[in-house]
Design a protein around this motif. Structure first.
Motif, PDB file in Angstrom:
ATOM      1  N   TRP A   1      -0.182  -3.709   2.837  1.00 55.42           N
ATOM      2  CA  TRP A   1      -0.795  -2.515   2.237  1.00 55.42           C
ATOM      3  C   TRP A   1      -1.273  -1.588   3.347  1.00 55.42           C
ATOM      4  O   TRP A   1      -1.960  -2.032   4.280  1.00 55.42           O
ATOM      5  CB  TRP A   1      -1.969  -2.953   1.361  1.00 55.42           C
TER       6      TRP A   1
ATOM      7  N   GLU B   1      -3.695   0.694   4.511  1.00 58.72           N
ATOM      8  CA  GLU B   1      -5.069   1.058   4.160  1.00 58.72           C
ATOM      9  C   GLU B   1      -5.360   2.526   4.476  1.00 58.72           C
ATOM     10  O   GLU B   1      -6.036   3.217   3.689  1.00 58.72           O
ATOM     11  CB  GLU B   1      -6.053   0.166   4.921  1.00 58.72           C
TER      12      GLU B   1
ATOM     13  N   SER C   1      -6.351   5.372   1.701  1.00 59.33           N
ATOM     14  CA  SER C   1      -7.622   6.095   1.763  1.00 59.33           C
ATOM     15  C   SER C   1      -7.418   7.587   1.534  1.00 59.33           C
ATOM     16  O   SER C   1      -8.204   8.238   0.833  1.00 59.33           O
ATOM     17  CB  SER C   1      -8.303   5.843   3.115  1.00 59.33           C
TER      18      SER C   1
ATOM     19  N   ASN D   1     -10.144   3.108  -1.611  1.00 50.73           N
ATOM     20  CA  ASN D   1     -10.869   2.542  -0.474  1.00 50.73           C
ATOM     21  C   ASN D   1     -10.924   1.020  -0.484  1.00 50.73           C
ATOM     22  O   ASN D   1     -11.662   0.421   0.296  1.00 50.73           O
ATOM     23  CB  ASN D   1     -12.295   3.106  -0.443  1.00 50.73           C
ATOM     24  N   SER D   2     -10.157   0.380  -1.356  1.00 54.20           N
ATOM     25  CA  SER D   2     -10.113  -1.080  -1.379  1.00 54.20           C
ATOM     26  C   SER D   2      -8.742  -1.528  -1.844  1.00 54.20           C
ATOM     27  O   SER D   2      -7.992  -0.757  -2.458  1.00 54.20           O
ATOM     28  CB  SER D   2     -11.194  -1.649  -2.309  1.00 54.20           C
ATOM     29  N   ILE D   3      -8.428  -2.772  -1.547  1.00 52.66           N
ATOM     30  CA  ILE D   3      -7.133  -3.307  -1.952  1.00 52.66           C
ATOM     31  C   ILE D   3      -7.080  -3.382  -3.474  1.00 52.66           C
ATOM     32  O   ILE D   3      -8.129  -3.398  -4.137  1.00 52.66           O
ATOM     33  CB  ILE D   3      -6.880  -4.696  -1.328  1.00 52.66           C
TER      34      ILE D   3
ATOM     35  N   TRP E   1      -3.107  -1.294   8.583  1.00 53.84           N
ATOM     36  CA  TRP E   1      -2.417  -1.967   7.475  1.00 53.84           C
ATOM     37  C   TRP E   1      -2.929  -3.392   7.353  1.00 53.84           C
ATOM     38  O   TRP E   1      -3.384  -3.989   8.327  1.00 53.84           O
ATOM     39  CB  TRP E   1      -0.904  -1.931   7.655  1.00 53.84           C
ATOM     40  N   LYS E   2      -2.862  -3.915   6.155  1.00 53.54           N
ATOM     41  CA  LYS E   2      -3.458  -5.224   5.898  1.00 53.54           C
ATOM     42  C   LYS E   2      -2.503  -6.128   5.115  1.00 53.54           C
ATOM     43  O   LYS E   2      -1.624  -5.668   4.396  1.00 53.54           O
ATOM     44  CB  LYS E   2      -4.759  -5.069   5.109  1.00 53.54           C
TER      45      LYS E   2
END
Length: 458
Positions: free
Chosen positions: A185, A187, A191, A196-198, A323-324
């Motif tokens: 994802w 991030e 945003s 602002n969150s997964i 990225w996460k």
């Protein structure tokens, strides 16, 4: 929050290990003045082996190991073999043969089982081990794991790793390597889109994917209007993860059942994503990683070993987006599918089986485990190995994120037939996209998958 972080995970492992430890008790003397004071008696902990093998018979013993690897993994394993042969105190000599890949390994091992040419140790997929066990060719490793002298601390191995290799009360193998299937994802891009969150659940995932697609429709490039959301991935592990995210699955008792309401909901959700252009498919010339880097996809699917490739792609493009790694979002428990190869000891003599186990136990030591991680970028098999990977963790932040999600991991079906049925799952999932099945008709695809799967296991 649904997410469980690494610190809590390690702490829980350590506490469970401490709780499982043995304590030494001391008999109290009588406090009655006239009583005779008896000597204090300490409880003893069993230290001798229960495997009934004279260690002297191991000296000079040769065992053969067959592996599925080539390239980096094969080279590293060859170095492990050389180190063990030079260092082990029993004089055991290991020889190794690469079978190049898992498919060839399965066929070659299966053909060798009734012969004297079969290997002593195989690194194979759990479903292969389960099939060989059903034909009585596999050594139950339970006595070896629990042996007072030659055993290991199984509390130091995450339960999601250990569970894959169990058949009823028999341990048919023990983990060699473990990876997982994740979503990636962006991030930073999310945003800018207002998130602002997964994704908290599938509906949130849909909203983020659709907004990413809508943002590309507003730029000047017409060729990317269908891009932006999730790049469709039709690997069996991805399909299975989405089914579990909707509280579905493929088994009902001992039978395969694809056609059930939760699975229909999962496939319908995914087809609707494509019908609204919130999910899209790459061509054979397109690389999902490049699309992820270029902000043509907010989400892609990837396995753990792919993370360094993604990181290099961002660096090469001078892209500083954050990225996460995230699990597949669910209404209840977010999902990731954990899988990988295992050490399988085939039935032979007591001496050869113990020699093979001693090699496996050495491979599972922290130093070798850490070297595997650094070379392959997979999970460490032992939780305590993380202590040796502090530098690696700093330079591979997404890998550290993946570790934190391990308590949410799920195993694939523990059945020998999964070797064939997972192909059915992947083929059915691909077919749904290949023929552009309308979301209202996905039940027909699932019904055909169920029929095919049950025909295969008759």
């Amino acid at each position: 929050m649904k997410k469980i972080f690494l610190l809590l995970f390690i702490t829980s492992i350590l506490f469970s290990a401490c709780a499982a430890g043995n304590t030494t008790s001391t008999a109290k003397p009588s406090t009655t003045p006239s009583a005779t004071i008896k000597p204090q008696v300490e409880s003893t902990v069993e230290t001798g082996s229960r495997l009934a093998v004279n260690k002297e018979t191991l000296k000079g013993l040769e065992i053969t190991v067959w592996t599925p690897w080539y390239g980096i993994e094969s080279t590293l394993f060859d170095s492990f073999v050389a180190d063990f042969n030079a260092q082990n105190e029993w004089g055991i000599n290991v020889t190794v043969q690469s079978q190049v890949n898992f498919s060839n390994l399965y066929e070659t091992v299966t053909a060798s089982l009734p012969t004297a040419e079969k290997p002593d140790l195989v690194i194979a997929l759990p479903e292969h081990a389960l099939e060989w066990n059903a034909d009585d060719f596999v050594t139950d490793l339970t006595p070896y794991v629990n042996d007072p002298e030659f055993g290991i601390d199984s509390n130091d191995i995450p339960s999601v790793f250990l569970e894959q290799d169990i058949s009823e009360d028999i341990r048919v193998a023990i983990p060699a390597q473990r990876t997982a299937n994740f979503l990636l994802w962006n991030e930073t891009w999310a945003s800018t889109l207002g998130f602002n969150s997964i994704p908290a659940d599938p509906q949130d995932f849909r909203q983020q994917a659709c907004r990413a697609q809508q943002s590309l429709q507003k730029d000047e490039a017409a060729q990317n209007d269908f891009m932006g959301g999730w790049v469709v991935d039709t690997e069996p592990a991805t399909a299975y993860a989405w089914l579990l995210a909707f509280d579905g699955g493929v088994l009902e008792g001992n039978n395969y059942r694809f056609l059930k309401p939760n699975n229909i909901d999962a496939f319908k959700f995914l087809r609707e994503l494509s019908e609204t252009s919130c999910a899209w498919q790459t061509t054979s010339e397109m690389d999902p990683v490049a699309s992820f880097v270029d902000r043509e996809a907010l989400f892609i699917s990837a396995t753990l070993e792919k993370l360094p490739t993604v990181a290099r792609a961002f660096a090469s493009a001078n892209n500083t987006d954050t990225w996460k790694v995230i699990p597949y979002p669910a209404e209840n428990q977010d999902t990731l599918i954990v899988y990988g190869s295992s050490y399988v000891i085939l039935d032979s003599t007591d001496e050869s089986q113990l020699a093979a186990w001693l090699f496996v136990r050495w491979l599972l030591e922290n130093e070798q485990d850490a070297r595997w991680v650094e070379a392959t970028h997979l999970f460490p098999v032992r939780t305590s190995t993380i202590d040796l990977l502090a530098d690696y963790e700093k330079t591979h932040p997404q890998w550290a994120q993946a570790i934190s999600f391990l308590p949410q991991g799920e195993v694939q079906p523990q059945a020998a037939s999964w070797r064939r049925v997972k192909i059915v799952l992947g083929d059915g999932f691909r077919h749904m996209y290949r023929v552009s099945t309308p979301s209202g008709q996905v039940a027909a695809i699932l019904a055909q998958m169920q029929s095919t799967a049950n025909d295969l296991v008759k």
